[in-house]
Write a protein that holds these residues in place. Structure first.
Motif, PDB file in Angstrom:
ATOM      1  N   PRO A  25       0.801  -1.233   0.000  1.00 51.92           N
ATOM      2  CA  PRO A  25       0.000   0.000   0.000  1.00 51.92           C
ATOM      3  C   PRO A  25       0.833   1.282   0.000  1.00 51.92           C
ATOM      4  N   THR A  26       2.114   1.184   0.367  1.00 50.32           N
ATOM      5  CA  THR A  26       2.955   2.385   0.398  1.00 50.32           C
ATOM      6  C   THR A  26       3.675   2.635  -0.924  1.00 50.32           C
ATOM      7  N   LEU A  27       3.345   1.866  -1.941  1.00 47.78           N
ATOM      8  CA  LEU A  27       3.912   2.069  -3.278  1.00 47.78           C
ATOM      9  C   LEU A  27       3.755   3.528  -3.684  1.00 47.78           C
ATOM     10  N   TYR A  28       4.815   4.121  -4.216  1.00 50.85           N
ATOM     11  CA  TYR A  28       4.730   5.540  -4.576  1.00 50.85           C
ATOM     12  C   TYR A  28       5.268   5.782  -5.978  1.00 50.85           C
ATOM     13  N   LYS A  29       4.812   6.884  -6.575  1.00 54.46           N
ATOM     14  CA  LYS A  29       5.203   7.246  -7.947  1.00 54.46           C
ATOM     15  C   LYS A  29       6.587   7.876  -7.936  1.00 54.46           C
ATOM     16  N   VAL A  30       7.389   7.493  -8.926  1.00 54.20           N
ATOM     17  CA  VAL A  30       8.725   8.064  -9.116  1.00 54.20           C
ATOM     18  C   VAL A  30       8.665   9.027 -10.294  1.00 54.20           C
ATOM     19  N   GLN A  31       9.409  10.120 -10.199  1.00 54.23           N
ATOM     20  CA  GLN A  31       9.426  11.104 -11.278  1.00 54.23           C
ATOM     21  C   GLN A  31       9.963  10.475 -12.564  1.00 54.23           C
ATOM     22  N   ASP A  32       9.175  10.540 -13.631  1.00 52.48           N
ATOM     23  CA  ASP A  32       9.615  10.001 -14.917  1.00 52.48           C
ATOM     24  C   ASP A  32      10.411  11.046 -15.684  1.00 52.48           C
TER      25      ASP A  32
ATOM     26  N   LYS B 147      11.392  12.876 -19.358  1.00 51.33           N
ATOM     27  CA  LYS B 147      10.522  13.424 -20.400  1.00 51.33           C
ATOM     28  C   LYS B 147      10.060  12.378 -21.409  1.00 51.33           C
ATOM     29  N   ASN B 148      10.979  11.546 -21.905  1.00 52.46           N
ATOM     30  CA  ASN B 148      10.651  10.618 -22.992  1.00 52.46           C
ATOM     31  C   ASN B 148      10.419   9.190 -22.539  1.00 52.46           C
ATOM     32  N   ASP B 149      10.233   8.976 -21.246  1.00 53.49           N
ATOM     33  CA  ASP B 149      10.018   7.623 -20.745  1.00 53.49           C
ATOM     34  C   ASP B 149       8.739   7.016 -21.308  1.00 53.49           C
ATOM     35  N   THR B 150       8.821   5.751 -21.693  1.00 51.01           N
ATOM     36  CA  THR B 150       7.621   5.032 -22.121  1.00 51.01           C
ATOM     37  C   THR B 150       6.924   4.401 -20.925  1.00 51.01           C
ATOM     38  N   SER B 151       7.611   4.365 -19.793  1.00 54.51           N
ATOM     39  CA  SER B 151       7.104   3.657 -18.626  1.00 54.51           C
ATOM     40  C   SER B 151       6.725   4.619 -17.509  1.00 54.51           C
ATOM     41  N   LYS B 152       5.622   4.304 -16.833  1.00 59.28           N
ATOM     42  CA  LYS B 152       5.247   5.018 -15.614  1.00 59.28           C
ATOM     43  C   LYS B 152       5.911   4.265 -14.448  1.00 59.28           C
ATOM     44  N   THR B 153       6.814   4.936 -13.740  1.00 62.75           N
ATOM     45  CA  THR B 153       7.678   4.251 -12.777  1.00 62.75           C
ATOM     46  C   THR B 153       7.199   4.440 -11.345  1.00 62.75           C
ATOM     47  N   PHE B 154       7.267   3.349 -10.559  1.00 57.90           N
ATOM     48  CA  PHE B 154       6.868   3.354  -9.149  1.00 57.90           C
ATOM     49  C   PHE B 154       7.958   2.647  -8.332  1.00 57.90           C
ATOM     50  N   ALA B 155       7.901   2.829  -7.026  1.00 56.69           N
ATOM     51  CA  ALA B 155       8.850   2.166  -6.131  1.00 56.69           C
ATOM     52  C   ALA B 155       8.151   1.773  -4.838  1.00 56.69           C
ATOM     53  N   VAL B 156       8.637   0.697  -4.239  1.00 64.53           N
ATOM     54  CA  VAL B 156       8.174   0.255  -2.926  1.00 64.53           C
ATOM     55  C   VAL B 156       9.215   0.706  -1.902  1.00 64.53           C
ATOM     56  N   PRO B 157       8.824   1.409  -0.857  1.00 64.49           N
ATOM     57  CA  PRO B 157       9.800   1.853   0.149  1.00 64.49           C
ATOM     58  C   PRO B 157      10.647   0.695   0.657  1.00 64.49           C
ATOM     59  N   GLY B 158      11.970   0.901   0.670  1.00 67.10           N
ATOM     60  CA  GLY B 158      12.886  -0.126   1.146  1.00 67.10           C
ATOM     61  C   GLY B 158      13.387  -1.071   0.079  1.00 67.10           C
ATOM     62  N   PHE B 159      12.763  -1.068  -1.104  1.00 70.82           N
ATOM     63  CA  PHE B 159      13.208  -1.923  -2.200  1.00 70.82           C
ATOM     64  C   PHE B 159      14.342  -1.245  -2.963  1.00 70.82           C
ATOM     65  N   VAL B 160      15.289  -2.035  -3.419  1.00 74.52           N
ATOM     66  CA  VAL B 160      16.396  -1.497  -4.213  1.00 74.52           C
ATOM     67  C   VAL B 160      15.940  -1.183  -5.630  1.00 74.52           C
ATOM     68  N   GLY B 161      15.161  -2.084  -6.203  1.00 74.15           N
ATOM     69  CA  GLY B 161      14.697  -1.915  -7.572  1.00 74.15           C
ATOM     70  C   GLY B 161      13.407  -1.118  -7.677  1.00 74.15           C
ATOM     71  N   LYS B 162      12.914  -0.999  -8.908  1.00 73.57           N
ATOM     72  CA  LYS B 162      11.684  -0.250  -9.182  1.00 73.57           C
ATOM     73  C   LYS B 162      10.775  -1.096 -10.052  1.00 73.57           C
ATOM     74  N   ILE B 163       9.549  -0.627 -10.215  1.00 75.37           N
ATOM     75  CA  ILE B 163       8.621  -1.253 -11.153  1.00 75.37           C
ATOM     76  C   ILE B 163       8.069  -0.180 -12.075  1.00 75.37           C
ATOM     77  N   GLY B 164       7.643  -0.596 -13.252  1.00 80.32           N
ATOM     78  CA  GLY B 164       7.082   0.355 -14.203  1.00 80.32           C
ATOM     79  C   GLY B 164       5.948  -0.273 -14.983  1.00 80.32           C
ATOM     80  N   PHE B 165       5.215   0.570 -15.684  1.00 79.05           N
ATOM     81  CA  PHE B 165       4.084   0.108 -16.496  1.00 79.05           C
ATOM     82  C   PHE B 165       4.173   0.764 -17.865  1.00 79.05           C
TER      83      PHE B 165
END
Length: 439
Positions: free
Chosen positions: A295-302, A304-322
């Motif tokens: 539930p604490t998943l948060y949006k990361v600043q993308d 300009k030309n990113d094709t992916s909407k990027t998010f992160a989980v607090p405490g995780f090293v990696g990120k996720i995108g859509f």
């Protein structure tokens, strides 16, 4: 260790690098001389205003003073600047993924119809001379091309002309065997396609075995990154309802302790992949599933030309995108062009209009494939022609062939639409299978 110079990819030298796995690189580096790098002149085009993002420091002022004007040939009528080129280097693949390859396969082009390595290097240099800073090699599966490593060395030489990123999209089956040599060539990013973490499901979805080889490639990237390789790893997962949506959360977990960005892709329609809206899981649905667990998943600043909407989980090293091509297109900031393995320029992944650069390139070679010897001969003819016509009114510094190519490229870019068709139209629109476009 893996060496880097001034922030740019440096050559890995077996005499200097201590990692045993990198010793094979020295012999691979020798192969780069087989494909000559091209040093094309810069275009003479009107300069465009640039925003000064570097403040008033002397370094920022120097950067602005030496900044190149961006090419009008690569700027469309909506002022989108195309500085990212994706080149498919083969139609062949060692997997048969259901969403990419029709079940009965695809008709492959005759070898003579495909771009040769000198032709790919030539076009790469031409695009970089116009402002392209990122090149991605795709397929098919690029790692099964026999000369992929020397080709990457040739393109990697374009860092001297302004290329900043040399990337690869791969299924990872053969990557681990060539990765160290590719890092030496200047590889900066890998997008690895993996749609399941279950070996049995992998075989169903790809119609082939090979899951362990893919994991070996992922592990090798992470291993050499610890030595300083600096290869940005992204895992692309196409999500299909009723097939692999239950694996979304395990994929998210991959980034808990590893610097991996997992990107979930909305299922897209291409010829022969039996797409249906019912199979497509939307970005909003995937996001809701993840937020239920995190539930604490948060949006990361993308960017300009990113094709992916990027998010992160607090405490995780990696990120996720859509990647939301179907429900939330990102056409307004599109900076990408594609060259298919048979030499056609596509200005939009979902567009069905193409223009042949191959035929223009081969016009002075009796329409035959251009090997290294033929390329050198054609360059000599062009040089002799320039010397014989000192008063030629053509664009400063460009040969007749280069000028023709740039004009065709410019016209194609200017015809690029503001956005691609909607979901209903895309389902019924004629387009190549994904395997013949290049991921």
């Amino acid at each position: 260790m893996i060496c880097r110079l001034s922030g740019a990819p440096a050559r890995l030298n077996a005499a200097k690098c201590t990692s045993r796995g990198l010793r094979a690189v020295a012999s691979a580096a020798v192969a780069q001389d087989s494909i000559p790098a091209l040093d094309l002149p810069l275009p003479s085009v009107p300069s465009q205003p640039r925003a000064d993002s570097g403040g008033d420091s002397p370094k920022a002022a120097k950067r602005l003073q030496h900044a190149k004007p961006f090419s009008d040939f690569l700027t469309d009528k909506y002022s989108r600047r195309h500085d990212y080129l994706r080149i498919s280097v083969t139609e062949r693949c060692n997997l048969r993924c259901t969403y990419c390859m029709p079940e009965d396969g695809v008709p492959l082009s005759p070898p003579s119809h495909l771009l040769t390595s000198p032709e790919i290097s030539y076009l790469s240099a031409l695009f970089v001379s116009q402002g392209v800073t990122k090149i991605r090699l795709t397929g098919g599966e690029p790692t099964i091309r026999k000369d992929i490593v020397p080709l990457m060395h040739s393109i990697g030489e374009l860092r001297r002309q302004g290329l900043r990123e040399l990337c690869l999209t791969t299924n990872g089956i053969a990557l681990h065997r060539k990765l160290d040599s590719m890092a030496d060539a200047g590889l900066t990013g890998v997008n690895l396609s993996l749609d399941t973490l279950d070996p049995f499901q992998f075989q169903i979805m790809t119609r082939r075995k090979g899951f362990e080889a893919v994991r070996k490639s992922i592990d090798r990237i992470l291993e050499i990154n610890k030595l300083g390789a600096g290869i940005k790893l992204k895992i692309n997962c196409v999500v299909m309802r009723g097939i692999n949506e239950r694996e979304i959360l395990p994929f998210v977990e991959m980034g808990r302790e590893q610097d991996i960005e997992v990107r979930f892709i909305e299922y897209m329609p291409f010829d022969g992949n039996k797409w249906s809206q019912g199979k497509m899981l939307s970005y909003e649905e995937m996001l809701a599933m993840i937020r239920e667990k995190y539930p604490t998943l948060y949006k990361v600043q993308d960017h300009k030309n990113d094709t992916s909407k990027t998010f992160a989980v607090p405490g995780f090293v990696g990120k996720i995108g859509f990647i939301t091509s179907m429900t939330h297109n990102f056409c307004g900031s599109c900076n990408r062009l594609r060259i298919t393995s048979d030499g056609n320029l596509k200005v939009c992944l979902f567009g069905n209009s193409e223009v042949s650069l191959r035929d223009l390139l081969r016009k002075d070679n009796d329409m035959q494939p251009i090997d290294e010897e033929a390329m050198e001969a054609l360059k000599k003819v062009e040089m002799d022609r320039k010397q014989a016509l000192p008063g030629c009114a053509s664009t400063v510094g460009f040969s007749e062939r280069e000028r023709e190519l740039l004009e065709v490229i410019g016209m194609a870019v200017k015809r690029k639409k503001e956005k691609h068709a909607g979901m209903g139209e895309l389902e019924n629109m004629k387009n190549r299978p994904m395997i013949l476009i290049g991921g």
